[in-house]
Structures are given as C-alpha cells and as structure tokens.
Design an enzyme around this catalytic site. Structure first.
Site, mmCIF file in Angstrom:
data_model
loop_
_atom_site.group_PDB
_atom_site.id
_atom_site.type_symbol
_atom_site.label_atom_id
_atom_site.label_comp_id
_atom_site.label_asym_id
_atom_site.label_seq_id
_atom_site.Cartn_x
_atom_site.Cartn_y
_atom_site.Cartn_z
ATOM 1 N N GLU A 73 0.824 -1.208 0.000
ATOM 2 C CA GLU A 73 0.000 0.000 0.000
ATOM 3 C C GLU A 73 0.858 1.258 0.000
ATOM 4 O O GLU A 73 0.594 2.209 -0.742
ATOM 5 C CB GLU A 73 -0.923 -0.015 1.226
ATOM 6 C CG GLU A 73 -1.736 1.261 1.435
ATOM 7 C CD GLU A 73 -2.741 1.531 0.334
ATOM 8 O OE1 GLU A 73 -3.336 2.617 0.335
ATOM 9 O OE2 GLU A 73 -2.934 0.663 -0.552
ATOM 10 N N HIS A 76 2.621 2.041 -3.319
ATOM 11 C CA HIS A 76 1.617 2.615 -4.227
ATOM 12 C C HIS A 76 1.388 4.091 -3.915
ATOM 13 O O HIS A 76 1.328 4.931 -4.823
ATOM 14 C CB HIS A 76 0.316 1.828 -4.095
ATOM 15 C CG HIS A 76 -0.825 2.398 -4.878
ATOM 16 N ND1 HIS A 76 -0.785 2.597 -6.239
ATOM 17 C CD2 HIS A 76 -2.064 2.834 -4.489
ATOM 18 C CE1 HIS A 76 -1.917 3.108 -6.654
ATOM 19 N NE2 HIS A 76 -2.708 3.273 -5.614
ATOM 20 N N HIS A 135 -11.939 5.032 -8.261
ATOM 21 C CA HIS A 135 -10.488 5.235 -8.200
ATOM 22 C C HIS A 135 -9.804 4.596 -9.409
ATOM 23 O O HIS A 135 -8.891 5.174 -10.010
ATOM 24 C CB HIS A 135 -9.962 4.634 -6.900
ATOM 25 C CG HIS A 135 -8.615 5.138 -6.504
ATOM 26 N ND1 HIS A 135 -8.220 6.443 -6.650
ATOM 27 C CD2 HIS A 135 -7.549 4.487 -5.958
ATOM 28 C CE1 HIS A 135 -6.974 6.585 -6.209
ATOM 29 N NE2 HIS A 135 -6.547 5.408 -5.792
ATOM 30 N N HIS A 243 -20.042 -8.954 -16.588
ATOM 31 C CA HIS A 243 -18.722 -8.588 -17.092
ATOM 32 C C HIS A 243 -18.329 -9.468 -18.278
ATOM 33 O O HIS A 243 -17.741 -8.995 -19.258
ATOM 34 C CB HIS A 243 -17.690 -8.712 -15.973
ATOM 35 C CG HIS A 243 -16.313 -8.261 -16.371
ATOM 36 N ND1 HIS A 243 -16.059 -7.048 -16.958
ATOM 37 C CD2 HIS A 243 -15.099 -8.867 -16.265
ATOM 38 C CE1 HIS A 243 -14.761 -6.919 -17.198
ATOM 39 N NE2 HIS A 243 -14.168 -8.023 -16.797
#
Length: 333
Positions: A73, A76, A135, A243
């Site tokens: 995390e 990133h 996001h 999808h």
C-alpha cells in the site's frame, strides 16, 4: 516546449506504474494494509521498530499490522504522490509560460487531486466498492488525458485524413463501450466477484436461475467494512456474468470499429495505432479467459488491468485524431 514534453512523457510512465501498483495492491488484498491515510499506522513509512509496532497496535487494535500488505500500500502511495507532483509541475510550467490553452494541464491537476481524495476515501470508507471502482476509472482517465496532452505537444504525430471523419461517431461509441466494460471490471474486482464463476463460457450450471440483478448493482451503502465483499454469492455471480457478456459486446464493437478504421486509414501513425489497439484487444481477451481458467493468477490479473488501461488510452488517442480532422481540418488539436 521540450520541458513540457519530457514532463508529459515521464508522467505517462509514472501513471502506468501507479496503475500497475494499484492493481497489485488490490489483488493482494492490501487495500487496507495501512488503515489510515496518508501515512501508515501514524507513520510516514511502515513501522519496523518494536515500540513503533506497539504504538500501531494500540492505535488500530482492530487491524493488526501485516508488513507485506502495508508495504504494498505505501509503495503505491509513494508513486501516486510523486505522480501528483509531476502533474503539478506540468500545470505550473504551462501557467508560467502563459500558454493560450491551459485546459488540459488544469484538468490534469483537478483530476489528480480528485484521485488523491478517492485514495483517501478508499481507506477511510473501508473499500467501499463505488469508491474503489471510481479510483480505478480515475487512474485510467488520467492516463488517457496525459496521452492526449502528449499528442498536443508532438504535432508531428497528429494526422489529418478527411476520409476518416465519418468514423468519429463510431470511435466515440467504441470508447464508451470500453469504458462501461472497464467499469464492470472494476465493479467485479471491488466486490470480490472475479472468481464467482470458474467455468467457461458463462458460468456453472444453473447460473441463469441464480441471477440477482437488483443486489448485484446495489451500492450497498452503510456497511462498516467492505473488505472481502458484502454481496451474496448470487449477486457476485451476476456481476461476473455481466462482465463476461460485456466482454463479448466490447470485442464485437471494437473489432468492427478497428476493421473499418484499418480499411480506410492511410497514414503510418494511425495504421500503427490501429494494429496496436487490435493486438491489445486480443491480448485482453486472452488474459480474461486465463483469469477464469487458471483461477486468477496474480501476474495475469495485474496484466489484465494494465492492458485495459492501455487499450483505452489508444482508443482515446485514435478518437482525438478523428476529432482533429473533423473540427479543424488541419494537423492540430
């Protein structure tokens, strides 16, 4: 001009890196590897010393420190922060040089600030699927907008082919269809539905009777924690099936558009863009099939995310080239 060209080029590669790291973070279940923002357990880096770890445990007893997830995390975040500084530099260089048009640099700055807010909300709202999907879409949009800006700074790569003007509506439809499919992919990932169906071509036997569309596309607001999902198995299966059907529709629409473009195009630039987009489309289809057949291997899943971002970027560039021909009649944006 060269300063702006270099900044735009570096920012594009940084954005690609942030997209890769974002996918890796999400797919390793590290989205809450640091339960606070922008630091990690109250520190600027992952706690290592024993008294720092003890302080972290005291501050967040409900979420024990997992160093590997926390580092995923934070790396990133470091890259995303660097990208924000790069885009701020692009904006201020454009401002200082008093360019006639600062629309794209301003849009880039606004978008990266909004992306930072979405990154914060991803953590503070405990992986709310709507925010996670937003996001992802924001990152892909940022990459495409940077590519458009790069094209604006490199007029030699702008073409004018009057015979392509009539393809502009088809190009817009292709971009729209791909964007919806990417959003479906983001919704699938955000709701942990990537392995809701592990058989081809559609799903396990009886999938149609288990469909639950109302729950599948409900925003599910009000939960305290969304890690590992809050949907029922039937709703996740429904998202996954949508999808998959979206992938078929996307394949048909984009293939038809790229075929029409290939038949009419003359310039070397657009021919290469068309071939590259077709190659990425086939690669994306293959990666999607492998995700199911191999039960979502990490490298393959990250690549699936990355290829989608680049495919959208190429289609936006192609669309802008057709828009150039239609609106100005000369080689400019």
């Amino acid at each position: 001009m060269k300063t702006q060209q270099w900044l735009a080029t570096i920012a594009i590669f940084f954005t690609m890196g942030v997209i890769l790291l974002g996918a890796y973070t999400r797919l390793t279940d590290a989205g809450l590897g640091c339960p606070d923002w922008p630091g990690c357990y109250g520190f600027l880096k992952v706690p290592k010393q024993e008294h720092h770890i003890a302080a972290a445990m005291e501050a967040f007893p409900e979420r024990p420190l997992e160093p590997h997830k926390a580092w995923n995390e934070m790396v990133h975040r470091y890259f995303a922060g660097s990208l924000g500084l790069l885009i701020a530099a692009i904006f201020f260089v454009a401002l200082l040089r008093k360019q006639s048009s600062r629309l794209i640099p301003t849009a880039l700055l606004a978008l990266v600030v909004f992306q930072a807010a979405l990154g914060m909300w991803t953590v503070t709202l405990n992986l709310l699927p709507l925010v996670v999907m937003g996001h992802l879409l924001g990152g892909f949009t940022l990459l495409s907008l940077l590519a458009v800006y790069w094209l604006k700074l490199h007029p030699n790569y702008q073409v004018y082919e009057p015979q392509l003007v009539s393809l502009k509506p088809f190009a817009i439809i292709a971009v729209a269809v791909l964007t919806v499919q990417i959003a479906l992919g983001g919704w699938t990932a955000a709701n942990y539905a990537a392995l809701a169906c592990i058989e081809l071509p559609v799903c396990e036997a009886g999938w149609l009777q288990r469909m639950n569309i109302s729950e599948a596309f409900d925003l599910h607001l009000g939960h305290d924690d969304y890690e590992y999902g809050v949907m029922s198995a039937e709703a996740r299966q429904t998202v996954h099936v949508f999808h998959r059907f979206g992938a078929v529709i996307t394949l048909i629409v984009l293939s038809a558009f790229l075929l029409q473009l290939w038949r009419r195009v003359n310039s070397t630039v657009l021919k290469r863009l068309t071939l590259a987009a077709a190659g990425l489309l086939l690669l994306q289809l293959s990666l999607g099939v492998l995700n199911v057949a191999l039960h979502l291997p990490l490298a393959n899943a990250v690549a699936h995310n990355f290829v989608a971002a680049n495919l959208l970027m190429l289609l936006v560039i192609i669309c802008m080239q057709l828009r150039t021909a239609n609106t100005t009649g000369k080689e400019s944006l």
